[in-house]
Scaffold this active site. Structure first.
Site, PDB file in Angstrom:
ATOM      1  N   GLY A  16      12.205   3.083   7.229  1.00 11.46           N
ATOM      2  CA  GLY A  16      11.858   1.708   6.100  1.00 11.46           C
ATOM      3  C   GLY A  16      11.376   1.825   4.691  1.00 11.46           C
ATOM      4  N   ASP A  17      10.478   0.348   4.398  1.00 10.06           N
ATOM      5  CA  ASP A  17      10.285   1.373   2.970  1.00 10.06           C
ATOM      6  C   ASP A  17       8.549   1.877   3.271  1.00 10.06           C
ATOM      7  OD1 ASP A  17       9.241  -1.482   5.095  1.00 10.06           O
ATOM      8  OD2 ASP A  17       8.077  -2.235   2.159  1.00 10.06           O
ATOM      9  N   GLU A  18       7.791   2.301   4.265  1.00  9.18           N
ATOM     10  CA  GLU A  18       6.846   3.288   4.914  1.00  9.18           C
ATOM     11  C   GLU A  18       6.609   4.877   4.690  1.00  9.18           C
ATOM     12  OE1 GLU A  18       3.943   1.295   7.753  1.00  9.18           O
ATOM     13  OE2 GLU A  18       4.913   3.064   9.034  1.00  9.18           O
TER      14      GLU A  18
END
Length: 208
Positions: free
Chosen positions: A107-109
């Protein structure tokens, strides 16, 4: 003539194995890299980080993008991909300068291992946020929440524990609006499944 044929067949077989070996090596290397950002995948990052932390005292970082879902919903997933790729490249460049490496956990991690102090934390936050990113429909300023576990915060602790401490610090940064936070600076901000609520959000610096 028979000897020539036999030699040719043996050479072709050997060449075939070489090509197959190169193909397998390429497949394995591709599996270790996130195709969007070029950073290590979660598994590849974990394997390397565990190995490095056994030999060196380095900091563990965890970060993600605030309001990333809003970017996808507003501008589309292609814009979100451009934002992720740009942030990943900036993180990679910073890590190289600080003797470390980064990975995209999903994801955005993102996660990273690097040699750093609080001054370097300021530099990283600035590097990730300073320059707007053109995603086609808008120019966005990425908002980053960053948690940092310095070596003395969890001495001799395994990677999982250090990532957990960095995750808690990241959640504290989101809650308190401080952009980044050290693992030792909080005690009551546990990370949880709903930690994404209440983010300030990535904003458009210049909408087209």
């Amino acid at each position: 003539m028979t000897d020539l044929i036999t030699t040719a067949l043996a050479a072709a077989s050997a060449l075939g194995w070489v090509v197959h070996g190169l193909w397998m090596a390429r497949r394995l290397n591709t599996a270790r890299l996130d195709p969007l950002t070029g950073l290590a995948t979660r598994h590849a990052f974990t394997v390397r980080a565990r190995r490095v932390l056994r030999r060196r005292e380095m900091s563990v970082l965890l970060l993600d993008l605030d309001g990333f879902k809003d970017v996808n919903d507003t501008y589309g997933h292609a814009a979100g991909d451009l934002l992720l790729a740009a942030v990943g490249q900036r993180l990679h460049s910073w890590c190289v300068e600080h003797g470390g490496f980064a990975g995209r956990l999903g994801g955005d991690e993102f996660a990273a291992v690097a040699a750093m102090d609080t001054d370097a934390a300021h530099d990283l936050s600035h590097a990730l946020r300073n320059t707007p990113i053109d995603v086609g429909q808008a120019v966005l300023v990425p908002r980053i929440s960053l948690g940092i576990c310095l070596p003395h915060h969890r001495p001799t602790a395994p990677l999982a524990e250090r990532l957990h401490a960095a995750d808690q610090a990241m959640y504290a940064a989101k809650t308190l609006g401080t952009r980044w936070r050290l693992a030792s600076e909080h005690t009551t901000h546990p990370s949880a499944a709903g930690r994404r609520a209440g983010r300030p959000g990535t904003h458009a610096a210049l909408s087209r």
